[in-house]
Write an enzyme that holds these catalytic residues in place. Structure first.
Site, PDB file in Angstrom:
ATOM      1  N   ASP A   1       8.531  18.645  -7.141  1.00 23.68           N
ATOM      2  CA  ASP A   1       8.447  19.773  -6.205  1.00 23.68           C
ATOM      3  C   ASP A   1       7.391  19.369  -5.178  1.00 23.68           C
ATOM      4  O   ASP A   1       6.210  19.639  -5.342  1.00 23.68           O
ATOM      5  CB  ASP A   1       8.054  21.052  -6.948  1.00 23.68           C
ATOM      6  CG  ASP A   1       8.103  22.286  -6.050  1.00 23.68           C
ATOM      7  OD1 ASP A   1       8.444  22.144  -4.861  1.00 23.68           O
ATOM      8  OD2 ASP A   1       7.792  23.385  -6.548  1.00 23.68           O
TER       9      ASP A   1
ATOM     10  N   GLN B   1       9.775  26.662   2.375  1.00 21.76           N
ATOM     11  CA  GLN B   1      10.317  25.455   1.743  1.00 21.76           C
ATOM     12  C   GLN B   1      11.832  25.382   1.880  1.00 21.76           C
ATOM     13  O   GLN B   1      12.383  24.308   2.163  1.00 21.76           O
ATOM     14  CB  GLN B   1       9.960  25.420   0.254  1.00 21.76           C
ATOM     15  CG  GLN B   1       8.551  24.980  -0.065  1.00 21.76           C
ATOM     16  CD  GLN B   1       8.364  24.790  -1.558  1.00 21.76           C
ATOM     17  OE1 GLN B   1       9.037  23.973  -2.180  1.00 21.76           O
ATOM     18  NE2 GLN B   1       7.443  25.555  -2.148  1.00 21.76           N
TER      19      GLN B   1
ATOM     20  N   ASN C   1       8.008  -3.630   3.728  1.00 19.75           N
ATOM     21  CA  ASN C   1       6.586  -3.331   3.904  1.00 19.75           C
ATOM     22  C   ASN C   1       6.090  -3.651   5.307  1.00 19.75           C
ATOM     23  O   ASN C   1       5.448  -2.818   5.957  1.00 19.75           O
ATOM     24  CB  ASN C   1       5.789  -4.123   2.875  1.00 19.75           C
ATOM     25  CG  ASN C   1       4.295  -3.868   2.948  1.00 19.75           C
ATOM     26  OD1 ASN C   1       3.849  -2.741   3.166  1.00 19.75           O
ATOM     27  ND2 ASN C   1       3.504  -4.909   2.778  1.00 19.75           N
TER      28      ASN C   1
ATOM     29  N   GLU D   1      12.763  21.962   3.811  1.00 17.96           N
ATOM     30  CA  GLU D   1      13.148  20.913   2.864  1.00 17.96           C
ATOM     31  C   GLU D   1      14.634  20.584   2.934  1.00 17.96           C
ATOM     32  O   GLU D   1      15.059  19.563   2.405  1.00 17.96           O
ATOM     33  CB  GLU D   1      12.758  21.314   1.440  1.00 17.96           C
ATOM     34  CG  GLU D   1      11.256  21.374   1.235  1.00 17.96           C
ATOM     35  CD  GLU D   1      10.858  21.596  -0.210  1.00 17.96           C
ATOM     36  OE1 GLU D   1      11.753  21.812  -1.062  1.00 17.96           O
ATOM     37  OE2 GLU D   1       9.641  21.530  -0.513  1.00 17.96           O
TER      38      GLU D   1
ATOM     39  N   ASP E   1      14.749  17.936   0.020  1.00 22.35           N
ATOM     40  CA  ASP E   1      15.591  18.368  -1.102  1.00 22.35           C
ATOM     41  C   ASP E   1      16.251  17.177  -1.790  1.00 22.35           C
ATOM     42  O   ASP E   1      16.337  17.130  -3.029  1.00 22.35           O
ATOM     43  CB  ASP E   1      16.685  19.326  -0.612  1.00 22.35           C
ATOM     44  CG  ASP E   1      16.179  20.745  -0.386  1.00 22.35           C
ATOM     45  OD1 ASP E   1      15.100  21.083  -0.923  1.00 22.35           O
ATOM     46  OD2 ASP E   1      16.856  21.509   0.330  1.00 22.35           O
TER      47      ASP E   1
ATOM     48  N   HIS F   1       0.827  -1.208   0.000  1.00 24.40           N
ATOM     49  CA  HIS F   1       0.000   0.000   0.000  1.00 24.40           C
ATOM     50  C   HIS F   1       0.863   1.261   0.000  1.00 24.40           C
ATOM     51  O   HIS F   1       1.894   1.311   0.661  1.00 24.40           O
ATOM     52  CB  HIS F   1      -0.870   0.063   1.262  1.00 24.40           C
ATOM     53  CG  HIS F   1      -2.054  -0.825   1.270  1.00 24.40           C
ATOM     54  ND1 HIS F   1      -1.958  -2.193   1.357  1.00 24.40           N
ATOM     55  CD2 HIS F   1      -3.387  -0.536   1.213  1.00 24.40           C
ATOM     56  CE1 HIS F   1      -3.182  -2.712   1.368  1.00 24.40           C
ATOM     57  NE2 HIS F   1      -4.059  -1.727   1.277  1.00 24.40           N
TER      58      HIS F   1
ATOM     59  N   GLU G   1      13.714  15.289  -3.838  1.00 27.08           N
ATOM     60  CA  GLU G   1      13.376  16.068  -5.028  1.00 27.08           C
ATOM     61  C   GLU G   1      14.476  15.973  -6.080  1.00 27.08           C
ATOM     62  O   GLU G   1      14.203  15.914  -7.285  1.00 27.08           O
ATOM     63  CB  GLU G   1      13.122  17.527  -4.651  1.00 27.08           C
ATOM     64  CG  GLU G   1      11.839  17.726  -3.864  1.00 27.08           C
ATOM     65  CD  GLU G   1      11.574  19.173  -3.497  1.00 27.08           C
ATOM     66  OE1 GLU G   1      10.395  19.519  -3.294  1.00 27.08           O
ATOM     67  OE2 GLU G   1      12.542  19.960  -3.415  1.00 27.08           O
TER      68      GLU G   1
END
Length: 277
Positions: A254, A264, A146, A268, A245, A115, A248
Site C-alpha cells: 500500500d 488514493q 541503471n 493511483e 495500482d 542505488h 501494488e
C-alpha cells in the site's frame, strides 16, 4: 529582568546551535522520508525489516540481501556541493544475524551496485552522500537500466526540484532473475543476493510547502514506472509508465497509505502523461 534576558539569550543560542549541528550532521531541516506511508508495514520481520536513517528509510529483506523498497524526500534542502563519495560498504547497523552484503559480492556479476536513494539526491553534506553508498541501499541492477533509463529519471526528478517542487520518492523491486552485461542471473554471492526481475518507482510531486501529506489532492502529479531489470531496455523511462495500482497488485504493498483513501483512488489509477525532460 536581566536574569530573564540572559536565560532567553542562552536558550535562543542553544536552539540555534541544535539546528546548526543537525544540518551539519546531515539531517535536512524538513521532510519525513516516510511521510507518504510505510508501504509494507515494515517492522522487525527479517524479510521486512524497517531501517530509518536520516537520509532515507527502507524495508530490508535479509533473505534477498536487498531492500524491498526505499523511501526518501527530495527538495532543495537536501542538495548542495558535497562530492560523490564512492565509499561502497556493508551496513554495520544491520542485525548481527543478517548476512551483510559487501561491494565485492557484485564483482564480475554483470550487474551494477544500483542505488535506490541516489547519490546525487544527497549532496548537502559529505555524510549525507556517504550514507547512500551503504550496500543496504543497493540492488543488482542491469548496467543500461541503471546508467541510462534510471539515471535519466533521477536527473528529471532533480530538475523538478529546481523548478520549485519537492518530491516523495519510493523505489522498489520484485521477482527473481535479471539480465545484466554477463547474461541472465537469479542470484549473486552464492545465493545470498537475489537479482530482481522488475524495478519500480513512485514519485509524488508537490510545490514546495508544508503539511505535505495533506496537500496531496486528486490533481497531484504522481509518476509511476515499472521496468524490466534488463540490459536490453529503452533509455526513455516514459516507456515504462504505469499506475501505482498496478505496482501494488504486483507487490502487495500500500504505497501511499498515509494519503486519504479518496485521493488514493484517483491518483493511483492514473498513468502520468506529463513532461519527461
Amino acid at each position: 529582568m536581566l536574569k530573564h534576558l540572559k536565560r532567553f539569550t542562552y536558550f535562543a543560542f542553544v536552539g540555534w546551535l541544535f539546528v546548526s549541528c543537525s544540518q551539519e550532521d546531515g539531517v535536512a531541516p524538513k521532510g519525513d522520508n516516510l511521510a507518504m506511508g510505510n508501504p509494507s508495514e515494515a517492522a522487525t520481520d527479517f524479510s521486512n525489516y524497517l531501517i530509518e536513517k536520516a537520509q532515507y528509510s527502507l524495508s530490508y529483506n535479509s533473505y534477498r540481501g536487498t531492500p524491498n523498497w526505499v523511501s526518501w524526500h527530495l527538495s532543495s534542502t537536501w542538495l548542495g556541493s558535497a562530492p560523490r563519495q564512492d565509499d561502497f560498504r556493508g551496513d554495520n547497523s544491520l542485525p548481527a544475524t543478517f548476512y551483510r552484503v559487501t561491494p565485492a559480492d557484485y564483482t564480475g556479476s554483470g550487474f551494477d551496485r544500483g542505488h535506490n536513494a541516489p547519490s546525487a539526491d544527497r549532496t548537502l553534506t559529505v555524510e549525507d552522500n556517504s550514507a547512500t553508498f551503504l550496500m543496504s541501499n543497493m540492488i543488482p541492477q542491469a548496467p543500461n537500466n541503471n546508467q541510462q533509463t534510471w539515471a535519466n529519471l533521477e536527473n528529471y526528478c532533480r530538475k523538478l526540484v529546481s523548478q520549485g517542487n519537492e518530491l516523495y520518492i519510493i523505489m522498489g523491486q520484485y521477482g527473481k532473475g535479471g539480465t545484466g552485461s554477463a547474461g541472465f542471473k537469479e542470484t549473486l554471492a552464492g545465493g545470498k543476493i537475489t537479482v530482481p526481475n522488475r524495478i519500480w518507482k513512485v514519485i509524488v510531486v508537490l510545490p514546495e510547502g508544508n503539511n505535505d501529506v495533506n496537500r496531496v489532492t486528486s490533481s497531484t502529479r504522481v509518476i509511476a514506472i515499472d521496468t524490466p531489470n534488463s540490459n536490453n531496455i529503452s533509455t526513455s523511462w516514459a516507456t515504462y509508465r504505469t499506475t501505482v495500482d498496478a505496482i501494488e497488485a504486483k507487490t502487495g504493498y500500500d504505497i501511499l497509505s498515509n494519503v486519504s483513501t479518496t485521493v488514493q483512488r484517483v491518483i493511483e489509477a492514473r498513468v502520468d502523461d506529463g513532461p519527461t525532460s
